[in-house]
Write an enzyme that holds these catalytic residues in place. Structure first.
Site, short mmCIF file in Angstrom:
data_model
loop_
_atom_site.label_atom_id
_atom_site.label_comp_id
_atom_site.label_asym_id
_atom_site.label_seq_id
_atom_site.Cartn_x
_atom_site.Cartn_y
_atom_site.Cartn_z
N ASP A 60 102.70 150.00 -5.37
CA ASP A 60 103.21 150.73 -4.20
C ASP A 60 103.72 149.78 -3.13
O ASP A 60 104.71 150.06 -2.45
CB ASP A 60 102.11 151.63 -3.63
CG ASP A 60 101.96 152.93 -4.41
OD1 ASP A 60 102.99 153.59 -4.65
OD2 ASP A 60 100.83 153.28 -4.79
N GLU A 82 105.90 155.30 -0.09
CA GLU A 82 105.21 154.27 -0.88
C GLU A 82 104.19 153.53 0.00
O GLU A 82 103.11 153.16 -0.46
CB GLU A 82 106.20 153.28 -1.48
CG GLU A 82 107.21 153.89 -2.45
CD GLU A 82 106.61 154.46 -3.72
OE1 GLU A 82 105.39 154.32 -3.94
OE2 GLU A 82 107.37 155.06 -4.51
N HIS A 141 101.24 155.74 0.19
CA HIS A 141 100.44 155.64 -1.03
C HIS A 141 99.57 154.38 -1.01
O HIS A 141 98.37 154.45 -1.29
CB HIS A 141 101.33 155.61 -2.28
CG HIS A 141 102.23 156.80 -2.42
ND1 HIS A 141 103.26 156.85 -3.31
CD2 HIS A 141 102.24 158.00 -1.76
CE1 HIS A 141 103.88 158.03 -3.22
NE2 HIS A 141 103.27 158.74 -2.29
N TYR A 184 95.01 154.10 -0.90
CA TYR A 184 93.98 153.44 -1.70
C TYR A 184 92.97 152.75 -0.78
O TYR A 184 91.77 152.75 -1.07
CB TYR A 184 94.61 152.45 -2.69
CG TYR A 184 95.48 153.15 -3.70
CD1 TYR A 184 94.91 154.02 -4.63
CD2 TYR A 184 96.86 152.99 -3.70
CE1 TYR A 184 95.70 154.70 -5.54
CE2 TYR A 184 97.65 153.67 -4.61
CZ TYR A 184 97.07 154.53 -5.53
OH TYR A 184 97.85 155.21 -6.42
N GLU A 197 108.22 153.67 -11.15
CA GLU A 197 107.80 154.98 -10.63
C GLU A 197 107.25 155.89 -11.73
O GLU A 197 106.32 156.65 -11.50
CB GLU A 197 109.00 155.71 -9.99
CG GLU A 197 109.65 154.98 -8.82
CD GLU A 197 109.01 155.33 -7.48
OE1 GLU A 197 107.93 155.93 -7.48
OE2 GLU A 197 109.61 154.98 -6.45
N GLU A 238 105.78 160.42 -6.80
CA GLU A 238 106.41 159.46 -7.72
C GLU A 238 107.31 160.18 -8.72
O GLU A 238 108.33 159.64 -9.16
CB GLU A 238 105.35 158.64 -8.49
CG GLU A 238 104.29 157.93 -7.66
CD GLU A 238 104.82 156.92 -6.65
OE1 GLU A 238 106.04 156.85 -6.44
OE2 GLU A 238 104.00 156.20 -6.05
N HIS A 259 110.53 160.68 -6.98
CA HIS A 259 111.23 159.39 -6.86
C HIS A 259 111.89 159.00 -8.18
O HIS A 259 113.07 158.63 -8.22
CB HIS A 259 110.25 158.28 -6.45
CG HIS A 259 109.57 158.51 -5.13
ND1 HIS A 259 108.55 157.71 -4.67
CD2 HIS A 259 109.77 159.45 -4.17
CE1 HIS A 259 108.14 158.16 -3.49
NE2 HIS A 259 108.86 159.21 -3.16
#
Lengths: 325, 139
Positions: free
Chosen positions: A72, A103, A106, A110, A164, A198, A201
């Site tokens: 990402d 991105e 994303h 995490y 992706e 994703e 994308h």
């Protein structure tokens, strides 16, 4: 003295009421409607579930997520921006800025999982692991080399679609696996939001790739297709090793590989190509498919011969004004 | 004879599915007047839903089905989509099935797999054999 030859031209102001490619507006609308932030997901509800994982499962999870974070990060900082100078329309550039930002969301997510569930020491160790893992670094290198190759906008798109639509899935497998067993279900909800993004994308960049291919000669198209399949083979080899290293201890490698084959075929379809792996190699564990699209298999379709296709599921928003009847 | 009508945007997934089925089909144009059907048919459509399921059925498909005599001939729907969209996977099929009172015949991802092609060909062949049998034409 000022070098006027280097001065960039003033761009034309973007006019969203003059659309050259309908897909730009369609995807802009879909992406903005789907906007989300990790705070939306009650990750702390997974604390108890996290505490019941084995040490091995916890280490695997953190490592897998640092690997996803790296992809990402690349797509946010390098991949999507690298596609912008190649944009065929000003609206495509705008869509790519949305992709780049999501991105970053994303990658940031995490860290939300980490700060909720893990100790700082565990997380630091996993980030060190990701920086040193040969397979992870090798796949990142292959993709980055394509992004940096100045000659070919279409090769950049191929690399981007593979990142992706293919490379993420060795990682996405794990939260789907846990979710299918009722573990880390809130984390899985967050991952499903990422998977949804994703997918758009990969679809959009693949669509733009197909438009670019239409402008090539037959020989150039064949060359580009050979390049794409070649790059996929190289990435697959690395993914297979990466998968073995991560999942062998849990005995899941073969299951993950079926998922990789299935997703590699979908990545190729996004580019307008036919599948590479035969269906027999793509028999994804039904529990993983059900975790990907919960609820969608409750109404069995007619041709699969089970269930009643006349039983139609949940109420969803439809634009009734569009339907006369 | 297996009459299919289909909509495919320029991403081409549904059109590739139709090509591979090898049964022909009536394409729905992205803009302008949709064609009208004069015999029982099956619709093949992609799904364009956002996260809440809005906009699942493409506008050209809605325009096509708004014509009552055409709609009356619809016998089933095959929906394309992507499981990565979670609960809204192939949702266009469910929406049309509910609105038109027809079954979702198949859900496929993107342009479909070889297994999908075999399954759909066999299913369509049975469906239309039944429809052509004089005693079993649905009221």
């Amino acid at each position: 003295m000022k070098d006027f030859a280097q001065t960039r031209p003033v761009p034309r102001a973007i006019n969203w009421n003059r659309i050259e490619d309908d897909k730009d507006l369609e995807i802009w609308n879909r992406l903005t409607a789907n906007f989300w932030l990790p705070e939306k997901v009650p990750l702390s509800n997974d604390l108890q579930s996290w505490s019941r994982l084995t040490d091995e499962e916890r280490t695997l999870t953190i490592r897998v997520f640092t690997g996803l974070t790296l992809l990402d990060t690349i797509q946010n900082a390098v991949g999507a921006p690298a596609l912008m100078p190649d944009a065929a329309t000003p609206h495509e550039e705008s869509v790519l800025t949305n992709i780049a930002f999501m991105e970053a969301v994303h990658a940031r997510s995490y860290s939300s999982v980490f700060s909720t569930l893990c100790t700082t020491a565990e997380v630091d160790e996993a980030f060190r692991w990701s920086a040193e893992n040969d397979h992870l670094q090798a796949k990142a290198r292959l993709i980055l080399d394509e992004y940096d190759a100045t000659a070919s906008p279409l090769r950049r798109k191929v690399a981007s679609v593979f990142l992706e639509s293919f490379l993420f899935y060795s990682g996405f497998y794990l939260p789907m696996h846990f979710s299918s067993r009722g573990r880390l279900t809130n984390t899985a909800d967050l991952i499903r939001l990422i998977i949804r993004d994703e997918a758009i994308h990969g679809y959009y960049i693949g669509y733009k790739f197909q438009r670019g291919m239409e402008k090539l000669t037959e020989a150039e198209r064949q060359e580009m297709k050979d390049f794409a399949f070649g790059l996929l083979f190289e990435l697959y080899e690395i993914e297979a090793r990466y998968t073995e290293e991560l999942y062998d201890p849990m005995g899941l490698t073969e299951d993950v590989k079926a998922f990789l084959h299935y997703n590699a075929n979908k990545a190729l379809q996004n580019l307008g190509f036919e599948a590479l792996f035969p269906d027999e190699a793509c028999r994804v564990n039904p529990a993983i498919l059900a975790a990907l699209s919960p609820g969608s298999d409750e109404n069995h379709d007619f041709f699969s011969g089970s269930g009643s296709s006349y039983v139609i599921g949940k109420t969803v928003a439809t634009e009734d004004e569009d339907w006369d009847f | 004879m297996t009459p299919l009508a289909f909509y495919s945007s320029r991403s081409g997934n549904t059109a590739r599915l139709i090509d591979r089925l090898g049964l022909g089909g009536t394409p729905l144009p992205p803009v302008g007047d949709p064609p009208r059907m004069d015999a029982p048919f099956v619709l093949v459509t992609p799904t364009y839903a956002d996260g809440e399921g809005r906009g699942a059925v493409p506008k050209p498909v809605i325009r096509f089905l708004n014509h009552a005599p055409t709609r009356a001939l619809l016998r089933g729907v095959i929906a394309c989509g992507n499981r990565n969209f979670g609960e809204t996977f192939a949702l266009a099929g469910d929406v049309i099935a509910r609105k038109c009172g027809v079954p979702v015949l198949a859900r496929v991802e993107l342009a479909g797999t070889e297994t999908d092609i075999i399954r759909i060909r066999a299913g369509l062949s049975h469906l239309f054999a039944d429809l052509e049998a004089p005693c079993s034409i649905p009221a």
